[in-house]
Design a protein around this motif. Structure first.
Motif, PDB file in Angstrom:
ATOM      1  N   SER A   1      12.466  18.823 -46.625  1.00  0.00           N
ATOM      2  CA  SER A   1      14.320  18.571 -46.547  1.00  0.00           C
ATOM      3  C   SER A   1      14.372  16.647 -46.668  1.00  0.00           C
ATOM      4  O   SER A   1      13.419  15.849 -46.921  1.00  0.00           O
ATOM      5  CB  SER A   1      13.757  17.999 -44.742  1.00  0.00           C
ATOM      6  OG  SER A   1      14.783  17.719 -44.833  1.00  0.00           O
ATOM      7  N   LEU A   2      15.448  16.711 -47.546  1.00  0.00           N
ATOM      8  CA  LEU A   2      16.145  15.639 -47.909  1.00  0.00           C
ATOM      9  C   LEU A   2      16.461  14.876 -46.597  1.00  0.00           C
ATOM     10  O   LEU A   2      17.509  13.660 -47.329  1.00  0.00           O
ATOM     11  CB  LEU A   2      17.053  15.935 -48.789  1.00  0.00           C
ATOM     12  CG  LEU A   2      16.409  16.001 -50.579  1.00  0.00           C
ATOM     13  CD1 LEU A   2      17.212  16.841 -51.523  1.00  0.00           C
ATOM     14  CD2 LEU A   2      15.936  14.951 -50.818  1.00  0.00           C
TER      15      LEU A   2
ATOM     16  N   GLY B   1      15.702  10.926 -52.586  1.00  0.00           N
ATOM     17  CA  GLY B   1      15.183  12.399 -53.366  1.00  0.00           C
ATOM     18  C   GLY B   1      13.455  12.417 -52.717  1.00  0.00           C
ATOM     19  O   GLY B   1      12.813  11.487 -52.058  1.00  0.00           O
ATOM     20  N   MET B   2      13.052  13.496 -53.654  1.00  0.00           N
ATOM     21  CA  MET B   2      11.498  13.782 -53.527  1.00  0.00           C
ATOM     22  C   MET B   2      11.449  14.406 -54.903  1.00  0.00           C
ATOM     23  O   MET B   2      12.101  15.385 -55.790  1.00  0.00           O
ATOM     24  CB  MET B   2      11.382  13.976 -52.068  1.00  0.00           C
ATOM     25  CG  MET B   2      12.639  16.004 -52.163  1.00  0.00           C
ATOM     26  SD  MET B   2      11.402  16.572 -50.715  1.00  0.00           S
ATOM     27  CE  MET B   2      11.450  15.498 -49.386  1.00  0.00           C
TER      28      MET B   2
ATOM     29  N   ASP C   1      24.751  20.536 -51.192  1.00  0.00           N
ATOM     30  CA  ASP C   1      25.009  19.041 -52.048  1.00  0.00           C
ATOM     31  C   ASP C   1      23.895  18.497 -52.087  1.00  0.00           C
ATOM     32  O   ASP C   1      23.604  17.018 -51.587  1.00  0.00           O
ATOM     33  CB  ASP C   1      25.603  18.196 -50.713  1.00  0.00           C
ATOM     34  CG  ASP C   1      26.306  17.519 -51.414  1.00  0.00           C
ATOM     35  OD1 ASP C   1      27.253  17.201 -52.670  1.00  0.00           O
ATOM     36  OD2 ASP C   1      26.867  16.326 -50.907  1.00  0.00           O
ATOM     37  N   PHE C   2      22.899  18.113 -53.045  1.00  0.00           N
ATOM     38  CA  PHE C   2      21.552  17.623 -53.728  1.00  0.00           C
ATOM     39  C   PHE C   2      21.955  18.460 -54.716  1.00  0.00           C
ATOM     40  O   PHE C   2      22.373  19.523 -55.799  1.00  0.00           O
ATOM     41  CB  PHE C   2      20.481  18.132 -52.618  1.00  0.00           C
ATOM     42  CG  PHE C   2      19.907  19.896 -53.144  1.00  0.00           C
ATOM     43  CD1 PHE C   2      19.377  19.835 -53.727  1.00  0.00           C
ATOM     44  CD2 PHE C   2      20.158  20.388 -51.925  1.00  0.00           C
ATOM     45  CE1 PHE C   2      18.076  21.079 -53.576  1.00  0.00           C
ATOM     46  CE2 PHE C   2      19.616  21.950 -52.392  1.00  0.00           C
ATOM     47  CZ  PHE C   2      19.188  22.062 -52.612  1.00  0.00           C
ATOM     48  N   TYR C   3      21.005  17.676 -55.551  1.00  0.00           N
ATOM     49  CA  TYR C   3      20.370  18.158 -57.380  1.00  0.00           C
ATOM     50  C   TYR C   3      19.459  18.257 -57.221  1.00  0.00           C
ATOM     51  O   TYR C   3      18.681  17.869 -56.425  1.00  0.00           O
ATOM     52  CB  TYR C   3      21.159  17.104 -58.551  1.00  0.00           C
ATOM     53  CG  TYR C   3      21.973  16.706 -58.158  1.00  0.00           C
ATOM     54  CD1 TYR C   3      23.207  17.317 -58.966  1.00  0.00           C
ATOM     55  CD2 TYR C   3      22.485  16.145 -57.083  1.00  0.00           C
ATOM     56  CE1 TYR C   3      24.607  17.240 -58.737  1.00  0.00           C
ATOM     57  CE2 TYR C   3      24.109  15.885 -57.017  1.00  0.00           C
ATOM     58  CZ  TYR C   3      25.241  16.088 -58.206  1.00  0.00           C
ATOM     59  OH  TYR C   3      26.093  16.256 -58.542  1.00  0.00           O
TER      60      TYR C   3
ATOM     61  N   LYS D   1      19.645  13.934 -54.140  1.00  0.00           N
ATOM     62  CA  LYS D   1      21.177  13.543 -53.887  1.00  0.00           C
ATOM     63  C   LYS D   1      21.905  12.696 -55.073  1.00  0.00           C
ATOM     64  O   LYS D   1      23.306  13.485 -55.253  1.00  0.00           O
ATOM     65  CB  LYS D   1      21.393  12.810 -52.721  1.00  0.00           C
ATOM     66  CG  LYS D   1      20.017  13.273 -50.898  1.00  0.00           C
ATOM     67  CD  LYS D   1      20.587  12.175 -50.215  1.00  0.00           C
ATOM     68  CE  LYS D   1      20.227  12.906 -49.250  1.00  0.00           C
ATOM     69  NZ  LYS D   1      19.731  11.619 -47.805  1.00  0.00           N
ATOM     70  N   GLU D   2      21.963  12.506 -56.057  1.00  0.00           N
ATOM     71  CA  GLU D   2      22.786  11.849 -57.399  1.00  0.00           C
ATOM     72  C   GLU D   2      22.313  12.565 -58.453  1.00  0.00           C
ATOM     73  O   GLU D   2      21.718  12.525 -58.488  1.00  0.00           O
ATOM     74  CB  GLU D   2      22.896  10.510 -57.336  1.00  0.00           C
ATOM     75  CG  GLU D   2      22.880   9.553 -56.388  1.00  0.00           C
ATOM     76  CD  GLU D   2      21.574   8.662 -55.811  1.00  0.00           C
ATOM     77  OE1 GLU D   2      20.547   8.792 -56.456  1.00  0.00           O
ATOM     78  OE2 GLU D   2      21.766   8.568 -54.357  1.00  0.00           O
ATOM     79  N   GLU D   3      23.856  13.354 -59.506  1.00  0.00           N
ATOM     80  CA  GLU D   3      22.978  13.456 -60.217  1.00  0.00           C
ATOM     81  C   GLU D   3      22.920  12.754 -61.660  1.00  0.00           C
ATOM     82  O   GLU D   3      22.915  11.855 -61.908  1.00  0.00           O
ATOM     83  CB  GLU D   3      25.117  14.105 -60.517  1.00  0.00           C
ATOM     84  CG  GLU D   3      24.948  15.392 -61.990  1.00  0.00           C
ATOM     85  CD  GLU D   3      25.648  15.785 -62.451  1.00  0.00           C
ATOM     86  OE1 GLU D   3      25.623  16.750 -63.351  1.00  0.00           O
ATOM     87  OE2 GLU D   3      27.242  14.484 -62.291  1.00  0.00           O
ATOM     88  N   ARG D   4      22.078  13.556 -62.415  1.00  0.00           N
ATOM     89  CA  ARG D   4      21.839  13.295 -63.387  1.00  0.00           C
ATOM     90  C   ARG D   4      21.566  14.208 -64.895  1.00  0.00           C
ATOM     91  O   ARG D   4      22.427  15.144 -64.561  1.00  0.00           O
ATOM     92  CB  ARG D   4      19.876  12.741 -63.306  1.00  0.00           C
ATOM     93  CG  ARG D   4      19.521  12.145 -62.609  1.00  0.00           C
ATOM     94  CD  ARG D   4      18.062  12.305 -62.145  1.00  0.00           C
ATOM     95  NE  ARG D   4      17.314  11.419 -60.491  1.00  0.00           N
ATOM     96  CZ  ARG D   4      16.155  11.048 -60.291  1.00  0.00           C
ATOM     97  NH1 ARG D   4      14.999  11.839 -60.661  1.00  0.00           N
ATOM     98  NH2 ARG D   4      16.363  10.691 -58.955  1.00  0.00           N
ATOM     99  N   ALA D   5      21.267  13.457 -66.147  1.00  0.00           N
ATOM    100  CA  ALA D   5      21.260  14.104 -66.766  1.00  0.00           C
ATOM    101  C   ALA D   5      20.966  15.960 -67.051  1.00  0.00           C
ATOM    102  O   ALA D   5      21.890  16.388 -67.318  1.00  0.00           O
ATOM    103  CB  ALA D   5      20.965  13.650 -68.541  1.00  0.00           C
ATOM    104  N   SER D   6      20.074  15.814 -66.842  1.00  0.00           N
ATOM    105  CA  SER D   6      19.229  17.588 -66.996  1.00  0.00           C
ATOM    106  C   SER D   6      19.419  18.368 -65.453  1.00  0.00           C
ATOM    107  O   SER D   6      19.335  19.099 -65.015  1.00  0.00           O
ATOM    108  CB  SER D   6      18.257  17.377 -67.461  1.00  0.00           C
ATOM    109  OG  SER D   6      17.076  17.373 -66.467  1.00  0.00           O
ATOM    110  N   SER D   7      20.669  17.757 -64.376  1.00  0.00           N
ATOM    111  CA  SER D   7      20.399  18.674 -63.153  1.00  0.00           C
ATOM    112  C   SER D   7      20.534  19.316 -62.559  1.00  0.00           C
ATOM    113  O   SER D   7      21.843  19.430 -63.509  1.00  0.00           O
ATOM    114  CB  SER D   7      20.339  17.449 -62.023  1.00  0.00           C
ATOM    115  OG  SER D   7      21.338  16.443 -62.009  1.00  0.00           O
TER     116      SER D   7
END
Length: 87
Positions: A21-22, A27-28, A59-61, A46-52
């Motif tokens: 669970s987040l 993150g984890m 609502d997660f990456y 929970k935040e977007e990254r370049a390759s996510s």
């Protein structure tokens, strides 16, 4: 997480990791092996990254990398995701 396996035109899903669970964290990540013993590392955040990849329903990456790298590197550096589809 699970893995979809095919044998002789029949398919089955196999669970290869535990439930996570987040809630309450940003993150984890963890390392795991497929049923064919291929090693991967995965990170959820929970935040977007370049390759996510964005999972809009929750609502997660997430990012998936080749090899067990989280114990030696703070983030995923080799992208194991070939393509994604939203249904």
């Amino acid at each position: 997480m699970g893995e979809l396996l095919e044998k002789d035109g029949e398919y089955k899903a196999v669970i290869i990791t535990g439930v996570q669970s987040l809630r309450g964290v940003n993150g984890m990540g963890w390392e795991f092996a497929s049923t064919a013993n291929n090693e991967y590392s995965i990170q959820f955040h929970k935040e977007e990254r370049a390759s996510s990849v964005h999972v809009t329903e929750r609502d997660f990456y997430f990012e998936l990398g080749n090899g067990h790298t989280l114990s030696t590197q703070p983030s995923i550096t080799s992208d194991a995701i070939v393509s994604t589809e939203t249904y």
